[in-house]
Scaffold this motif. Sequence first.
Motif, PDB file in Angstrom:
ATOM      1  N   ASN A 287      43.443  45.904  36.916  1.00 38.57           N
ATOM      2  CA  ASN A 287      42.410  46.600  37.567  1.00 38.57           C
ATOM      3  C   ASN A 287      43.129  48.194  38.203  1.00 38.57           C
ATOM      4  OD1 ASN A 287      40.207  44.912  37.491  1.00 38.57           O
ATOM      5  ND2 ASN A 287      40.520  43.847  39.505  1.00 38.57           N
ATOM      6  N   GLU A 288      44.314  48.034  38.634  1.00 39.82           N
ATOM      7  CA  GLU A 288      45.153  48.876  39.179  1.00 39.82           C
ATOM      8  C   GLU A 288      45.377  49.977  38.071  1.00 39.82           C
ATOM      9  OE1 GLU A 288      47.511  46.814  42.754  1.00 39.82           O
ATOM     10  OE2 GLU A 288      48.454  46.608  40.805  1.00 39.82           O
ATOM     11  N   MET A 289      45.667  49.392  36.922  1.00 38.37           N
ATOM     12  CA  MET A 289      45.935  50.183  35.709  1.00 38.37           C
ATOM     13  C   MET A 289      44.528  50.967  35.270  1.00 38.37           C
ATOM     14  SD  MET A 289      47.905  51.421  33.573  1.00 38.37           S
ATOM     15  CE  MET A 289      48.190  52.321  32.138  1.00 38.37           C
ATOM     16  N   GLN A 290      43.476  50.148  35.213  1.00 32.76           N
ATOM     17  CA  GLN A 290      42.241  50.843  34.709  1.00 32.76           C
ATOM     18  C   GLN A 290      41.940  52.155  35.704  1.00 32.76           C
ATOM     19  OE1 GLN A 290      40.739  50.064  32.032  1.00 32.76           O
ATOM     20  NE2 GLN A 290      39.288  51.871  32.707  1.00 32.76           N
ATOM     21  N   GLU A 291      42.152  51.721  37.231  1.00 34.79           N
ATOM     22  CA  GLU A 291      41.717  52.642  38.234  1.00 34.79           C
ATOM     23  C   GLU A 291      42.766  53.998  37.987  1.00 34.79           C
ATOM     24  OE1 GLU A 291      41.877  52.990  42.952  1.00 34.79           O
ATOM     25  OE2 GLU A 291      41.955  50.966  42.151  1.00 34.79           O
ATOM     26  N   LEU A 292      44.080  53.849  37.939  1.00 36.59           N
ATOM     27  CA  LEU A 292      45.033  54.855  37.478  1.00 36.59           C
ATOM     28  C   LEU A 292      44.408  55.579  36.233  1.00 36.59           C
ATOM     29  CD1 LEU A 292      48.966  54.760  37.274  1.00 36.59           C
ATOM     30  CD2 LEU A 292      47.670  56.018  35.544  1.00 36.59           C
TER      31      LEU A 292
ATOM     32  N   MET B 121      45.145  41.381  28.800  1.00 39.90           N
ATOM     33  CA  MET B 121      45.895  40.876  29.837  1.00 39.90           C
ATOM     34  C   MET B 121      45.656  39.906  30.363  1.00 39.90           C
ATOM     35  SD  MET B 121      47.271  44.485  31.357  1.00 39.90           S
ATOM     36  CE  MET B 121      48.409  43.627  32.553  1.00 39.90           C
ATOM     37  N   GLY B 122      44.502  39.377  30.430  1.00 43.28           N
ATOM     38  CA  GLY B 122      43.795  38.038  31.252  1.00 43.28           C
ATOM     39  C   GLY B 122      43.052  38.653  32.353  1.00 43.28           C
ATOM     40  N   ASP B 123      43.335  37.552  33.199  1.00 42.86           N
ATOM     41  CA  ASP B 123      42.506  37.689  34.835  1.00 42.86           C
ATOM     42  C   ASP B 123      43.015  39.088  35.323  1.00 42.86           C
ATOM     43  OD1 ASP B 123      41.949  37.765  37.127  1.00 42.86           O
ATOM     44  OD2 ASP B 123      42.163  35.618  37.406  1.00 42.86           O
ATOM     45  N   PRO B 124      42.059  40.036  35.627  1.00 38.78           N
ATOM     46  CA  PRO B 124      42.374  41.271  36.061  1.00 38.78           C
ATOM     47  C   PRO B 124      42.936  41.267  37.465  1.00 38.78           C
ATOM     48  CG  PRO B 124      39.924  41.060  35.730  1.00 38.78           C
ATOM     49  CD  PRO B 124      40.319  39.787  35.317  1.00 38.78           C
TER      50      PRO B 124
ATOM     51  N   ALA C 285      46.972  39.234  36.209  1.00 39.80           N
ATOM     52  CA  ALA C 285      47.883  39.490  35.172  1.00 39.80           C
ATOM     53  C   ALA C 285      48.767  40.609  35.833  1.00 39.80           C
ATOM     54  CB  ALA C 285      47.065  40.155  33.971  1.00 39.80           C
ATOM     55  N   LYS C 286      49.844  40.870  35.231  1.00 34.52           N
ATOM     56  CA  LYS C 286      50.947  41.843  35.749  1.00 34.52           C
ATOM     57  C   LYS C 286      51.267  42.676  34.442  1.00 34.52           C
ATOM     58  CE  LYS C 286      52.459  38.622  39.267  1.00 34.52           C
ATOM     59  NZ  LYS C 286      53.594  37.858  39.793  1.00 34.52           N
ATOM     60  N   LEU C 287      51.309  44.007  34.977  1.00 36.92           N
ATOM     61  CA  LEU C 287      51.814  44.939  33.892  1.00 36.92           C
ATOM     62  C   LEU C 287      52.957  45.577  34.527  1.00 36.92           C
ATOM     63  CD1 LEU C 287      51.113  46.758  31.275  1.00 36.92           C
ATOM     64  CD2 LEU C 287      50.191  48.357  32.977  1.00 36.92           C
ATOM     65  N   GLU C 288      54.272  45.208  33.879  1.00 34.18           N
ATOM     66  CA  GLU C 288      55.495  45.535  34.562  1.00 34.18           C
ATOM     67  C   GLU C 288      55.644  47.136  33.938  1.00 34.18           C
ATOM     68  OE1 GLU C 288      58.500  42.809  33.890  1.00 34.18           O
ATOM     69  OE2 GLU C 288      57.326  41.398  35.092  1.00 34.18           O
ATOM     70  N   PHE C 289      56.678  47.727  34.675  1.00 35.20           N
ATOM     71  CA  PHE C 289      57.014  49.197  34.169  1.00 35.20           C
ATOM     72  C   PHE C 289      57.121  49.671  32.946  1.00 35.20           C
ATOM     73  CE2 PHE C 289      59.316  53.233  33.743  1.00 35.20           C
ATOM     74  CZ  PHE C 289      58.480  53.878  34.565  1.00 35.20           C
ATOM     75  N   GLY C 290      57.945  48.802  32.253  1.00 32.87           N
ATOM     76  CA  GLY C 290      58.102  49.154  30.874  1.00 32.87           C
ATOM     77  C   GLY C 290      56.971  48.938  29.945  1.00 32.87           C
ATOM     78  N   GLU C 291      55.928  48.230  30.358  1.00 38.33           N
ATOM     79  CA  GLU C 291      54.653  47.781  29.610  1.00 38.33           C
ATOM     80  C   GLU C 291      53.749  49.250  29.921  1.00 38.33           C
ATOM     81  OE1 GLU C 291      53.855  43.226  29.665  1.00 38.33           O
ATOM     82  OE2 GLU C 291      54.179  44.152  31.502  1.00 38.33           O
ATOM     83  N   TYR C 292      53.922  49.610  31.025  1.00 38.10           N
ATOM     84  CA  TYR C 292      53.273  50.810  31.465  1.00 38.10           C
ATOM     85  C   TYR C 292      53.481  52.240  30.704  1.00 38.10           C
ATOM     86  CZ  TYR C 292      52.456  54.896  34.705  1.00 38.10           C
ATOM     87  OH  TYR C 292      52.220  55.983  35.521  1.00 38.10           O
TER      88      TYR C 292
END
Length: 99
Positions: free
Chosen positions: A45-50, A72-75, A78-85
């Motif tokens: 959700n935070e990534m989508q907002e960004l 990623m699964g459950d919004p 789920a965790k998107l770490e910096f490297g994935e970002y």
Amino acid sequence: MGQCNCRKKRKDCQELTDVERAIETVISQFHCYAVKGQKEYLTPNEMQELLVQKLPHLGKCVGPLEEKIECMGDPNEAKLEFGEYWDMMGDAAKGCRRK
């Protein structure tokens, strides 16, 4: 979330190049959206907002990124770490370059 202004003052007074400022901005936005720097990952959700708030033009190129976020699964868990970002930002840039 609104406006994120969590850029920190640089300790050194050296002037950054345009590219260095751009990289610094990409990094600082990750930390802003990671609940104001309180953790080292983004939820989907935070990534989508960004993407929506800070990358509306690049967002037109992120078709596969939206799919990655959905996978990623459950919004909320789920965790998107910096490297994935960082990888997602690179994929978005590549997508725009192809168009």
